[in-house]
Design a protein around this motif. Structure first.
Motif, PDB file in Angstrom:
ATOM      1  N   THR A 317       0.839  -1.193   0.000  1.00 48.97           N
ATOM      2  CA  THR A 317       0.000   0.000   0.000  1.00 48.97           C
ATOM      3  C   THR A 317       0.878   1.249   0.000  1.00 48.97           C
ATOM      4  O   THR A 317       1.769   1.376   0.836  1.00 48.97           O
ATOM      5  CB  THR A 317      -0.901   0.016   1.250  1.00 48.97           C
ATOM      6  OG1 THR A 317      -1.703  -1.167   1.266  1.00 48.97           O
ATOM      7  CG2 THR A 317      -1.795   1.232   1.263  1.00 48.97           C
ATOM      8  N   PRO A 318       0.648   2.192  -0.912  1.00 46.30           N
ATOM      9  CA  PRO A 318       1.473   3.412  -0.954  1.00 46.30           C
ATOM     10  C   PRO A 318       1.125   4.358   0.198  1.00 46.30           C
ATOM     11  O   PRO A 318       0.022   4.298   0.756  1.00 46.30           O
ATOM     12  CB  PRO A 318       1.110   4.031  -2.301  1.00 46.30           C
ATOM     13  CG  PRO A 318      -0.283   3.552  -2.574  1.00 46.30           C
ATOM     14  CD  PRO A 318      -0.352   2.157  -1.999  1.00 46.30           C
ATOM     15  N   LEU A 320       0.396   7.376   0.039  1.00 50.02           N
ATOM     16  CA  LEU A 320      -0.738   8.226  -0.339  1.00 50.02           C
ATOM     17  C   LEU A 320      -2.062   7.648   0.144  1.00 50.02           C
ATOM     18  O   LEU A 320      -3.013   8.399   0.421  1.00 50.02           O
ATOM     19  CB  LEU A 320      -0.780   8.404  -1.861  1.00 50.02           C
ATOM     20  CG  LEU A 320       0.216   9.399  -2.463  1.00 50.02           C
ATOM     21  CD1 LEU A 320       0.176   9.320  -3.986  1.00 50.02           C
ATOM     22  CD2 LEU A 320      -0.086  10.814  -1.996  1.00 50.02           C
ATOM     23  N   HIS A 321      -2.128   6.320   0.245  1.00 52.51           N
ATOM     24  CA  HIS A 321      -3.360   5.685   0.718  1.00 52.51           C
ATOM     25  C   HIS A 321      -3.685   6.128   2.149  1.00 52.51           C
ATOM     26  O   HIS A 321      -4.845   6.406   2.477  1.00 52.51           O
ATOM     27  CB  HIS A 321      -3.193   4.157   0.673  1.00 52.51           C
ATOM     28  CG  HIS A 321      -4.221   3.413   1.465  1.00 52.51           C
ATOM     29  ND1 HIS A 321      -5.525   3.270   1.054  1.00 52.51           N
ATOM     30  CD2 HIS A 321      -4.131   2.766   2.668  1.00 52.51           C
ATOM     31  CE1 HIS A 321      -6.199   2.573   1.968  1.00 52.51           C
ATOM     32  NE2 HIS A 321      -5.378   2.253   2.941  1.00 52.51           N
ATOM     33  N   SER A 324      -5.001   9.534   2.092  1.00 51.21           N
ATOM     34  CA  SER A 324      -6.359   9.507   1.554  1.00 51.21           C
ATOM     35  C   SER A 324      -7.379   9.115   2.622  1.00 51.21           C
ATOM     36  O   SER A 324      -8.392   9.802   2.806  1.00 51.21           O
ATOM     37  CB  SER A 324      -6.434   8.532   0.373  1.00 51.21           C
ATOM     38  OG  SER A 324      -7.760   8.403  -0.090  1.00 51.21           O
ATOM     39  N   ILE A 347       1.153  -0.793  -8.150  1.00 53.15           N
ATOM     40  CA  ILE A 347       1.362   0.338  -7.248  1.00 53.15           C
ATOM     41  C   ILE A 347       0.923   1.628  -7.926  1.00 53.15           C
ATOM     42  O   ILE A 347       0.335   2.511  -7.281  1.00 53.15           O
ATOM     43  CB  ILE A 347       2.852   0.430  -6.839  1.00 53.15           C
ATOM     44  CG1 ILE A 347       3.253  -0.795  -6.002  1.00 53.15           C
ATOM     45  CG2 ILE A 347       3.117   1.701  -6.052  1.00 53.15           C
ATOM     46  CD1 ILE A 347       4.705  -0.801  -5.586  1.00 53.15           C
ATOM     47  N   ARG A 350      -2.751   2.040  -7.597  1.00 50.57           N
ATOM     48  CA  ARG A 350      -3.152   2.371  -6.227  1.00 50.57           C
ATOM     49  C   ARG A 350      -2.808   3.818  -5.888  1.00 50.57           C
ATOM     50  O   ARG A 350      -3.565   4.496  -5.187  1.00 50.57           O
ATOM     51  CB  ARG A 350      -2.482   1.402  -5.243  1.00 50.57           C
ATOM     52  CG  ARG A 350      -3.036  -0.013  -5.345  1.00 50.57           C
ATOM     53  CD  ARG A 350      -2.550  -0.894  -4.220  1.00 50.57           C
ATOM     54  NE  ARG A 350      -1.174  -1.338  -4.400  1.00 50.57           N
ATOM     55  CZ  ARG A 350      -0.805  -2.363  -5.150  1.00 50.57           C
ATOM     56  NH1 ARG A 350      -1.717  -3.068  -5.804  1.00 50.57           N
ATOM     57  NH2 ARG A 350       0.459  -2.716  -5.254  1.00 50.57           N
ATOM     58  N   LYS A 351      -1.668   4.301  -6.394  1.00 48.43           N
ATOM     59  CA  LYS A 351      -1.312   5.708  -6.179  1.00 48.43           C
ATOM     60  C   LYS A 351      -2.297   6.628  -6.900  1.00 48.43           C
ATOM     61  O   LYS A 351      -2.727   7.650  -6.359  1.00 48.43           O
ATOM     62  CB  LYS A 351       0.108   5.974  -6.682  1.00 48.43           C
ATOM     63  CG  LYS A 351       1.208   5.412  -5.792  1.00 48.43           C
ATOM     64  CD  LYS A 351       2.585   5.764  -6.342  1.00 48.43           C
ATOM     65  CE  LYS A 351       3.678   5.252  -5.419  1.00 48.43           C
ATOM     66  NZ  LYS A 351       5.040   5.561  -5.956  1.00 48.43           N
ATOM     67  N   THR A 352      -2.646   6.253  -8.125  1.00 45.90           N
ATOM     68  CA  THR A 352      -3.598   7.057  -8.902  1.00 45.90           C
ATOM     69  C   THR A 352      -4.950   7.122  -8.209  1.00 45.90           C
ATOM     70  O   THR A 352      -5.580   8.190  -8.132  1.00 45.90           O
ATOM     71  CB  THR A 352      -3.764   6.472 -10.319  1.00 45.90           C
ATOM     72  OG1 THR A 352      -2.496   6.462 -10.979  1.00 45.90           O
ATOM     73  CG2 THR A 352      -4.758   7.282 -11.131  1.00 45.90           C
ATOM     74  N   SER A 354      -5.531   6.735  -4.983  1.00 43.92           N
ATOM     75  CA  SER A 354      -5.411   7.527  -3.757  1.00 43.92           C
ATOM     76  C   SER A 354      -5.375   9.019  -4.065  1.00 43.92           C
ATOM     77  O   SER A 354      -6.010   9.821  -3.363  1.00 43.92           O
ATOM     78  CB  SER A 354      -4.157   7.111  -2.978  1.00 43.92           C
ATOM     79  OG  SER A 354      -4.250   5.770  -2.552  1.00 43.92           O
ATOM     80  N   LYS A 355      -4.647   9.401  -5.108  1.00 44.92           N
ATOM     81  CA  LYS A 355      -4.606  10.814  -5.516  1.00 44.92           C
ATOM     82  C   LYS A 355      -5.996  11.303  -5.905  1.00 44.92           C
ATOM     83  O   LYS A 355      -6.391  12.429  -5.566  1.00 44.92           O
ATOM     84  CB  LYS A 355      -3.651  10.993  -6.705  1.00 44.92           C
ATOM     85  CG  LYS A 355      -2.182  10.865  -6.360  1.00 44.92           C
ATOM     86  CD  LYS A 355      -1.324  11.034  -7.617  1.00 44.92           C
ATOM     87  CE  LYS A 355       0.155  10.842  -7.298  1.00 44.92           C
ATOM     88  NZ  LYS A 355       0.989  10.938  -8.540  1.00 44.92           N
TER      89      LYS A 355
END
Length: 512
Positions: A317-318, A320-321, A324, A347, A350-352, A354-355
């Motif tokens: 999990t990044p 950023l999550h 978020s 990844i 998942r980053k996209t 979360s952003k």
């Protein structure tokens, strides 16, 4: 020279104002906590308050006051140490009789020790590899002492770690201000009595001695006259423990960052320039840096090559999550975002995601709405003096057993226990005492107290940005709260005494 002094004053004042502002909010939110609701309590709380009132009245009698002063102050070392031993015994009895199965993350770590090939746990650690070090730590300690992986054994380890943290905190205060040692012991005694987290083997509690230890190491380096060789050894220990804190919880390095920032601020003052050129300063700093580098490489290598549970690379999990979900409805865990982390394959995806959620929530709230949200989140993060006890999903999975020795504890601490409200009420009173001691002790200003204040401020800000929503996440910073309250409570008492004195003089003047 003058510009550096101005920068020091600006930085020092900024930290002080931000800290006092957020701490005032914390106290207000804690005072408004539902834990203080009498409707959720029983006659036990009424009896407790009556005892406090009776004690307060008895202390107005000179002979009683002199007796208490003799026992708890003049002979305070003996009395406080005996009481501390008594608390250790009560804790042992508590853990011996009550070691329930705990839910949420501790259950996943515990279950992996017994069934590492289970696909659910493989997925869990693939998504949350940050908990791998906790898994390895449990495994290592259990194997070292030839213990079976049971909740009871893990609780005994947790009990030792929490109590060890308390002793380290007290030792730190003893080095800094010997005359405040007795008060520090009394404060830690009450905290330990009201801290049932010793039956929750998780990073929240296991990180406590690590933070306490590296803060103690810092204190030894700057406040003692040890030989340089010994200070170098202490700095090596400090570096290693900082890395352990990081792998248990990345936020565990916040107090260390506070140490670095305060040291930098103090170097800006003209009279401290000479420290920059001292060879001993560079040797100690270099030793700590080398220890951090070596320890990080060693631990990271062991985690990367661990054989307990097979994980799938690229599923983690990044960061950023966690930002978020920290912006979610209540600033904490939301199940649908965890599901998204499981379902998204890479990844980058998942980053996209979360952003996208961060931008969506920022846009939806707007500037004023986000400020309002942060105020509510700060309340969620800090108001609860029980530190989120029973607030997690499936917190305790063991039933209440009436008619047993364990029942006298379970009725205060288990879901459905008829006296849980009493525990929360008393825990909240102590939390308010700690907060008020720190808030009104603002006149106590030393470099070490500024480190503690900045560490707490950093913790507040971290939890406002990342996952929070309940005060369980504040547990990792408790050593800072406890040590700062130990140092400031006498200043807070003097401040209150002065206010009451002025109020009485004004009242007498109006009467006359």
């Amino acid at each position: 020279m003058k510009i550096f002094n101005k920068l020091y004053k600006l930085g020092d004042k900024t930290v002080f104002i931000l800290f006092e502002f957020l701490f005032l909010l914390t106290f207000i939110f804690a005072f408004q906590s539902s834990n203080l609701n009498f409707l959720g309590t029983t006659k036990t709380t009424i009896r407790f308050l009556l005892v406090l009132v009776i004690l307060a009245l008895l202390l107005t009698i000179t002979k009683v006051r002199n007796f208490c002063s003799s026992v708890f102050i003049r002979h305070g070392y003996l009395t406080s140490l005996l009481l501390l031993l008594g608390v250790f015994f009560l804790q042992f009895q508590f853990v011996h009789n009550v070691s329930p199965e705990i839910g949420f993350d501790p259950r996943n770590i515990f279950s992996t020790l017994h069934d590492p090939n289970n696909n659910f746990y493989k997925t869990y650690f693939s998504i949350y590899p940050n908990n791998l070090f906790m898994l390895l730590s449990e495994k290592k300690i259990l194997d070292t002492f030839h213990l079976i992986a049971t909740w009871h054994n893990l609780d005994k380890i947790t009990l030792f770690l929490v109590d060890f943290s308390a002793l380290l905190n007290i030792l730190t205060i003893h080095i800094l201000k010997r005359e405040k040692t007795i008060s520090a012991i009394y404060i830690h005694i009450v905290w330990l009595l009201l801290f049932p987290m010793i039956i929750v083997p998780y990073t929240d509690t296991w990180i406590l001695p690590a933070i306490s230890l590296y803060v103690l190491c810092y204190c030894v380096i700057v406040k003692t006259d040890l030989h340089l060789a010994l200070k170098v050894f202490v700095s090596l220990v400090m570096g290693a423990v900082i890395v352990v804190s990081y792998f248990l919880k990345p936020s565990g390095v916040i107090p260390f960052i506070a140490i670095c920032l305060i040291e930098f601020l103090y170097l800006l003052r003209a009279k401290n320039y000479v420290k920059i050129f001292k060879l001993s300063t560079w040797i100690i700093a270099l030793a700590c840096l080398l220890s951090v580098s070596g320890s990080y490489y060693t631990i990271n290598h062991k985690i990367s090559n661990q054989k307990i549970v097979a994980i799938t690379p690229g599923r983690e999990t990044p960061a950023l999550h966690f930002i978020s979900i920290g912006m979610g409805p209540w600033g904490g865990y939301v199940h649908y975002e965890e599901d998204a982390m499981k379902n998204l394959k890479t990844i980058a995806e998942r980053k996209t995601y979360s952003k996208k959620m961060i931008k969506k929530r920022m846009h939806k709230r707007g500037a004023l709405g986000y400020i309002k949200f942060l105020l509510q989140k700060h309340s969620n993060n800090t108001a609860d003096g029980s530190f989120g006890w029973l607030n997690e999903y499936q917190y305790i999975n063991s039933p209440i057993k009436r008619g047993t020795t364990a029942y006298k504890y379970q009725k205060f601490l288990y879901p459905g226990g008829k006296k849980v409200g009493d525990f929360r009420f008393v825990a909240q009173l102590f939390w308010l005492f700690l907060l008020l001691s720190i808030l009104l002790g603002f006149s106590y200003q030393t470099k070490f107290s500024k480190v503690l204040r900045l560490g707490i401020l950093g913790g507040f800000l971290f939890l406002l940005i990342f996952e929070g929503g309940r005060s369980r996440y504040l547990i990792q910073f408790l050593p800072l709260f406890l040590m700062l309250a130990s140092l400031t409570h006498s200043s807070a008492r003097s401040f209150l005494a002065e206010i009451f004195h002025q109020f009485r003089l004004n009242w007498q003047h109006k009467i006359e």
